[in-house]
Design an enzyme around this catalytic site. Structure first.
Site, PDB file in Angstrom:
ATOM      1  N   CYS A  82       0.814  -1.224   0.000  1.00 13.16           N
ATOM      2  CA  CYS A  82       0.000   0.000   0.000  1.00 13.16           C
ATOM      3  C   CYS A  82       0.841   1.265   0.000  1.00 13.16           C
ATOM      4  O   CYS A  82       0.343   2.333  -0.309  1.00 13.16           O
ATOM      5  CB  CYS A  82      -0.912   0.027   1.231  1.00 13.16           C
ATOM      6  SG  CYS A  82      -0.015   0.214   2.792  1.00 13.16           S
ATOM      7  N   GLU A 125      -6.810  -5.994  -1.358  1.00 11.90           N
ATOM      8  CA  GLU A 125      -7.082  -4.945  -0.364  1.00 11.90           C
ATOM      9  C   GLU A 125      -6.005  -3.894  -0.486  1.00 11.90           C
ATOM     10  O   GLU A 125      -4.846  -4.210  -0.757  1.00 11.90           O
ATOM     11  CB  GLU A 125      -7.075  -5.569   1.031  1.00 11.90           C
ATOM     12  CG  GLU A 125      -7.332  -4.592   2.179  1.00 11.90           C
ATOM     13  CD  GLU A 125      -6.063  -4.035   2.835  1.00 11.90           C
ATOM     14  OE1 GLU A 125      -6.205  -3.301   3.824  1.00 11.90           O
ATOM     15  OE2 GLU A 125      -4.940  -4.325   2.359  1.00 11.90           O
ATOM     16  N   ARG A 169     -10.616   2.777  10.263  1.00 13.59           N
ATOM     17  CA  ARG A 169      -9.667   2.381   9.209  1.00 13.59           C
ATOM     18  C   ARG A 169     -10.415   2.136   7.908  1.00 13.59           C
ATOM     19  O   ARG A 169     -11.092   1.121   7.743  1.00 13.59           O
ATOM     20  CB  ARG A 169      -8.942   1.099   9.653  1.00 13.59           C
ATOM     21  CG  ARG A 169      -7.866   0.588   8.698  1.00 13.59           C
ATOM     22  CD  ARG A 169      -7.372  -0.780   9.149  1.00 13.59           C
ATOM     23  NE  ARG A 169      -6.181  -1.212   8.446  1.00 13.59           N
ATOM     24  CZ  ARG A 169      -4.942  -0.900   8.794  1.00 13.59           C
ATOM     25  NH1 ARG A 169      -4.735  -0.147   9.858  1.00 13.59           N
ATOM     26  NH2 ARG A 169      -3.906  -1.340   8.106  1.00 13.59           N
ATOM     27  N   ARG A 171     -10.460   1.240   4.007  1.00 17.44           N
ATOM     28  CA  ARG A 171      -9.648   0.564   2.997  1.00 17.44           C
ATOM     29  C   ARG A 171     -10.517   0.251   1.778  1.00 17.44           C
ATOM     30  O   ARG A 171     -11.725   0.060   1.893  1.00 17.44           O
ATOM     31  CB  ARG A 171      -9.061  -0.738   3.560  1.00 17.44           C
ATOM     32  CG  ARG A 171      -7.963  -0.539   4.611  1.00 17.44           C
ATOM     33  CD  ARG A 171      -6.728   0.089   3.997  1.00 17.44           C
ATOM     34  NE  ARG A 171      -5.615   0.251   4.916  1.00 17.44           N
ATOM     35  CZ  ARG A 171      -5.372   1.323   5.637  1.00 17.44           C
ATOM     36  NH1 ARG A 171      -6.211   2.353   5.600  1.00 17.44           N
ATOM     37  NH2 ARG A 171      -4.300   1.407   6.412  1.00 17.44           N
TER      38      ARG A 171
END
Length: 338
Positions: A82, A125, A169, A171
């Protein structure tokens, strides 16, 4: 009835410490069998091997792996790095260079492997920043790449705090079904468990004095925050309300000071590490690696034996298992009807 007896073979790319795998195993139970794992970080490998007992070795650098050498599989799990797209990083995207490796293009190895093997489903993800990186062009390239090799692509931003963990969070989750599989009924789960708070995941017993900040360090944090506030920035330490939620624990394990808590159970303030000043008497401490594990939905049976520095990094880089499990349940519904 036969379809319900199917065991799906999966591979775990950019596996980290196995959070995506864990979520899928919770959802699929004994109907999923991991046949290949790739992770290049040696410390992540150690934690992974301690918690998953496979009869094959973890492969290292995926860019050096020939797709023909990977066993056939039905499900590709890929939490590709990421950092190239993260708000916390420089957001270099496809130009990102790290140790001679372009993290932004590692997703192309997912495409390369899946184009050859044609699995039923690809699951990815990444950080929310991927969706608007380079004005949305990066995300469009990724979606188009999967579509061009024969997949129908679904994506949605979900927040971990809606899935039973006290962590704010967000995502992006990508689910791509092979086009010959009827997937129009697929939908991302609606998270409706947002009442969990930090207090729920705190250690039951008082924690070591080593997690408590020194007076000198707290003074440094206060001055650092004041300097940034004077410039109009929002950086700096943050003490979280125990009845509230943590901020996102981030890539690399940074942000420990953004998730400080007050825990007044400590009675012995004798330092066990070298510190400047003395241990603060206000109960201000960092969360422990086990608490970070709980923020990510890892069970207490998950073994944590490495040094704290590695564990913070690993959980910051990992995924929220609860969210993965919820999505995997929806994927299973589609596959079982295919």
């Amino acid at each position: 009835m036969e379809t319900n007896k199917t065991t799906y073979k999966s591979i775990d790319l950019f596996a980290g410490i196995g959070g995506i795998r864990l979520g899928f195993e919770r959802a699929f139970g004994d109907k999923i069998d991991t046949v290949y794992v790739s992770e290049w970080d040696e410390y992540a490998q150690k934690t992974y091997k301690e918690n998953f007992k496979d009869n094959f070795d973890i492969a290292g650098d995926i860019t050096q792996v020939d797709e023909k050498d990977i066993p056939d599989f039905d499900i590709c799990l890929a939490g590709f790095p990421c950092q190239a797209f993260s708000m916390a990083g420089k957001r270099m995207g496809f130009d990102d260079d790290y140790k001679g490796m372009c993290r932004g293009t590692l997703f192309q190895d997912v495409v390369r492997i899946c184009e050859y093997h044609k699995p039923k489903v690809i699951f990815c993800e990444n950080v929310k920043g991927l969706t608007n990186h380079d004005k949305g062009r990066t995300f469009k390239i990724i979606k188009n790449a999967f579509e061009q090799i024969g997949y129908t692509v679904y994506s949605k931003v979900l927040n971990s705090k809606d899935f039973g963990v006290p962590q704010n969070r967000e995502r992006i989750y990508i689910v791509a079904f092979r086009k010959d599989i009827e997937s129009t009924g697929f939908k991302f789960p609606d998270g409706n468990e947002s009442d969990t708070c930090i207090q729920d995941i705190m250690e039951k017993e008082p924690v070591s004095v080593k997690y408590y900040l020194s007076t000198v360090y707290i003074d440094t944090l206060v001055k650092h925050k004041a300097r940034h506030e004077a410039k109009g920035n929002g950086f700096g330490y943050e003490i979280r309300d125990l009845k509230g939620q943590a901020g996102a624990i981030v890539c690399g394990g940074m942000g420990r000071e953004r998730n400080l808590i007050v825990d007044t159970r400590l009675k012995d303030f004798t330092p066990v590490t070298h510190i400047k000043g003395e241990v603060n008497r206000d109960g201000i401490r960092r969360m422990t690696p086990r608490e970070w594990a709980r923020l990510q939905g890892f069970p207490d049976t998950y073994k944590l034996s490495l040094a704290d520095t590695h564990l913070y990094k690993q959980f910051g880089n990992s995924v929220t298992v609860n969210v993965i499990e919820a999505i995997a349940n929806e994927i299973k519904k589609v596959l079982d009807q295919a």
